[in-house]
Design an enzyme around this catalytic site. Structure first.
Site, short mmCIF file in Angstrom:
data_model
loop_
_atom_site.label_atom_id
_atom_site.label_comp_id
_atom_site.label_asym_id
_atom_site.label_seq_id
_atom_site.Cartn_x
_atom_site.Cartn_y
_atom_site.Cartn_z
N SER A 14 50.50 44.73 34.09
CA SER A 14 49.24 44.01 33.98
C SER A 14 48.24 44.85 33.18
O SER A 14 48.55 45.98 32.79
CB SER A 14 48.70 43.68 35.37
N SER A 15 47.08 44.31 32.95
CA SER A 15 46.01 45.00 32.21
C SER A 15 46.38 45.39 30.79
O SER A 15 46.00 46.45 30.29
CB SER A 15 45.56 46.28 32.94
N LYS A 18 45.48 40.88 27.76
CA LYS A 18 45.82 39.51 27.39
C LYS A 18 44.56 38.70 27.08
O LYS A 18 44.55 37.86 26.18
CB LYS A 18 46.51 38.84 28.58
N ASP A 72 37.67 36.98 32.06
CA ASP A 72 38.18 36.69 30.72
C ASP A 72 37.36 35.62 30.02
O ASP A 72 37.29 35.58 28.79
CB ASP A 72 39.65 36.29 30.76
N ASP A 147 56.26 37.41 38.15
CA ASP A 147 55.55 37.19 39.42
C ASP A 147 55.94 35.83 39.98
O ASP A 147 56.09 34.87 39.23
CB ASP A 147 54.02 37.13 39.19
N LYS A 223 64.33 46.08 15.47
CA LYS A 223 65.09 46.16 16.72
C LYS A 223 64.53 45.16 17.75
O LYS A 223 65.27 44.38 18.35
CB LYS A 223 65.01 47.59 17.27
N CYS A 379 18.91 40.95 38.61
CA CYS A 379 19.19 40.26 39.88
C CYS A 379 18.85 41.19 41.06
O CYS A 379 17.68 41.40 41.32
CB CYS A 379 20.63 39.77 39.90
N LEU A 380 19.83 41.80 41.73
CA LEU A 380 19.48 42.73 42.80
C LEU A 380 18.59 43.85 42.26
O LEU A 380 17.70 44.34 42.96
CB LEU A 380 20.74 43.31 43.44
N GLU A 403 17.95 40.16 53.14
CA GLU A 403 19.41 40.37 53.03
C GLU A 403 19.79 41.68 53.74
O GLU A 403 20.87 41.81 54.28
CB GLU A 403 19.83 40.43 51.55
N HIS A 505 21.00 36.66 35.09
CA HIS A 505 21.95 37.60 34.48
C HIS A 505 21.99 37.43 32.97
O HIS A 505 22.85 36.71 32.44
CB HIS A 505 23.35 37.38 35.06
N GLU A 507 23.06 39.36 30.75
CA GLU A 507 24.27 39.91 30.12
C GLU A 507 25.33 38.84 29.86
O GLU A 507 26.17 38.99 28.96
CB GLU A 507 24.86 41.04 30.98
N1 GLN Z 1 22.36 39.96 46.70
C1 GLN Z 1 21.30 39.38 45.97
C2 GLN Z 1 21.16 37.89 46.22
O1 GLN Z 1 22.06 37.26 46.70
C3 GLN Z 1 21.45 39.64 44.49
C4 GLN Z 1 22.67 39.01 43.91
C5 GLN Z 1 22.99 39.54 42.53
O2 GLN Z 1 22.56 40.61 42.16
N2 GLN Z 1 23.80 38.82 41.79
O3 GLN Z 1 20.13 37.33 45.94
#
Ligand code: GLN
Length: 531
Positions: A14-15, A18, A72, A147, A223, A379-380, A403, A505, A507
């Site tokens: 794996s890895s 792909k 992916d 597998d 070959k 986010c967090l 939380e 997010h 990213e």
């Molecule tokens: N744990 C936090 C929440 O649920 C942040 C989640 C995260 O960073 N994706 O709000």
């Protein structure tokens, strides 16, 4: 429009990459002007990876339409420059869920419901669905040939050739040619066995993509070709490269694109400047003019896959300034944290769940804020920035997110009312794209240069609006908001070179040919800081 189907399987170990191979092939076809889509088939029983922890699965990639998918799909989006959706990732769990639901509805009219044909038919339907309106679908089969789990997927893709005909189906097998140091030799036996296994199932690969540390000479290719029953020019070497974005270029150098086009009788569209922007992007990665050190301060540092999109987005931010971003992976739970932070010019606190390391993350934000080091909280990471600000600037001692401390006197981060009674954990977070309105006089606006944006989410907690007035009065700017619910999406502070926290997010939307504005500006700020 008749759709052509390309299937990518993996053998030996794996890895092998792909996902990158499939995406790179996708890029090759995009450069020929074809309409391509991608599909990942995952052999596990989970309906989606949303409930798996990062050690099990790596990053969970969230699509625009709010699906929690395999990482992916992030590669697919970045290489193809195209958004994926829920339909582009199928798991065994989803297939069984669908077939069992139909069985309970009496859909099968008294028949015995079986893997063949019922499960395989459901799989084929999902593949064809992705192909609607496209010229080519590249389907990557998760797992390794041999597998037990992936057998129904392999059986389904075998049948596709019978269903759609030899001119419409193409099989790529990604395999490993290991190098044995003691005998100074490349070994082909594992590949022979893996292809043998595939042929036992009834799949004859058209092309072998051979991952290797050394170059493959003609003798060796001959070959492999002979033993695996593949034409020698269809043995494609995939040596390690310095950037994954170079992989499509190594494929065209070996004419992989031409082999696919001619076998599938696909006509490339006229396109000027084919590969120009891609090549120039790769050059910028390979020959940077500057270097900058940026820390990711998180807790899954042994497992880079947990931060896949984040790492790529930082690289993209670097491309915008012809800069190599050297990432310091700092585990906030380890004692050398402060020592290691000394050398960086930017600090990123990523998303996360669970309270391990949470106090350290909050302290890292204080450190970036007080020492005026460029900071991006995601986010967090944004929630930590709010907690730090509440505790240390607004004097709300013990402020926290519910939380981590449900009894805090100052719950500055809290559940939304609709999240309070959620019992089912899968697929119930705030997920997918939400619009965000940006204030004009802000760092965020300076980056995006527009006031209406849309970004992807994956979280349950939010900035608690009960504390908004106090936070704002003390200088925390809430520069981005999801207006229908007045939810804080972006926070920033003045008197700091660059300090931004985002509830979403970013990213996930960054691409090598289109670096995300926040990452572009964050890297720029880090470059300034370094100077
Ligand atoms: N744990 C936090 C929440 O649920 C942040 C989640 C995260 O960073 N994706 O709000």
């Amino acid at each position: 429009m008749k759709c052509k189907f390309i299937f990518v399987t993996g053998g030996v170990v794996s890895s092998l990459g792909k996902g990158v191979t499939s995406s790179a092939l996708g890029r090759c076809l995009i450069e020929h002007g074809l309409h391509v889509s991608m599909l990942k088939l995952d052999p596990y029983i989970n309906v989606d990876p949303g409930t798996m922890n990062p050690y099990q699965h790596g990053e969970v990639f969230v699509t625009e339409d709010g699906a929690e998918t395999d990482l992916d799909l992030g590669h697919y989006e970045r290489f193809l420059g195209q958004d994926m959706r829920k339909i582009n990732n199928v798991t065994t769990g989803q297939i069984y869920e669908e077939v069992i639901t139909q069985e309970r509805q009496g859909h099968y009219l008294g028949k015995t419901v079986q893997v063949i044909p019922h499960i395989t038919n459901a799989i084929k339907d999902r593949i064809r669905k992705v192909g609607q309106g496209k010229e080519v679908v590249i389907t990557e089969v998760g797992g390794t040939v041999g597998d037990i789990e992936s057998l129904p997927f392999l059986e389904a893709i075998r049948q596709m050739k019978i269903d759609h005909g030899i001119e419409n189906v193409f099989y790529v097998h990604v395999t490993l040619i290991p190098y044995l140091k003691s005998s100074d030799e490349l070994k082909t036996k594992p590949t022979q066995h893996s292809v043998g296994k595939l042929r036992e199932i009834g799949i004859e690969p058209n092309v072998l993509v051979c991952r290797t540390e050394k170059s493959l000479d003609l003798d060796l290719r001959e070959k492999v070709a002979l033993f695996c029953n593949v034409p020698v020019q269809n043995i494609i070497a995939a040596p390690d490269v310095s950037t994954i974005y170079e992989v499509p270029l190594t494929f065209v150098d070996q004419a992989l694109d031409k082999i696919v086009l001619s076998t599938l009788k696909l006509k490339p569209k006229k396109k000027t400047k084919r590969w120009d922007s891609w090549r120039s992007m790769v050059q910028k990665i390979k020959f940077p003019k500057n270097t900058v050190q940026i820390a990711i301060a998180g807790k899954y540092m042994e497992l880079k896959d947990s931060y896949k999109s984040l790492i790529e987005a930082l690289i993209h931010g670097g491309i915008a300034h012809e800069t190599l971003v050297q990432i310091e992976y700092i585990d906030v739970t380890l004692p050398d944290l402060w020592e290691r932070l000394k050398n960086v010019s930017g600090i990123l606190v990523p998303g996360g769940f669970g309270d391990r390391g949470i106090e350290a993350k909050i302290s890292v934000v204080s450190y970036a804020r007080e020492n005026k080091i460029p900071f991006l909280g995601i986010c967090l990471g944004m929630q930590c920035a709010v907690i730090d600000y509440a505790r240390n600037v607004c004097n709300l001692t013990g402020a926290h997110s519910t939380e981590f401390n449900s009894k805090t006197n100052y719950p500055v981060i809290d559940f939304l009312p609709e999240q309070k009674h959620v019992k089912k954990m899968g697929g119930t977070m705030r997920l997918g794209v939400f619009p965000c309105k940006i204030q004009k006089n802000s760092v965020a606006y300076h980056a995006y240069k527009q006031s209406e944006i849309g970004e992807r989410h994956r979280h349950r907690y939010e900035l608690n609006n009960r504390y908004r007035k106090i936070l704002e009065a003390q200088g925390l700017q809430i520069s981005g908001e999801y207006t229908p619910k007045k939810l804080a999406e972006i926070v920033e502070i003045k008197n700091h070179p660059w300090f931004v926290g985002v509830q979403f997010h970013p990213e996930l939307k960054s691409r090598p040919l289109r670096p995300h504005p926040l990452f572009r500006e964050f890297v720029k700020a880090a470059l300034h800081y370094e100077k």
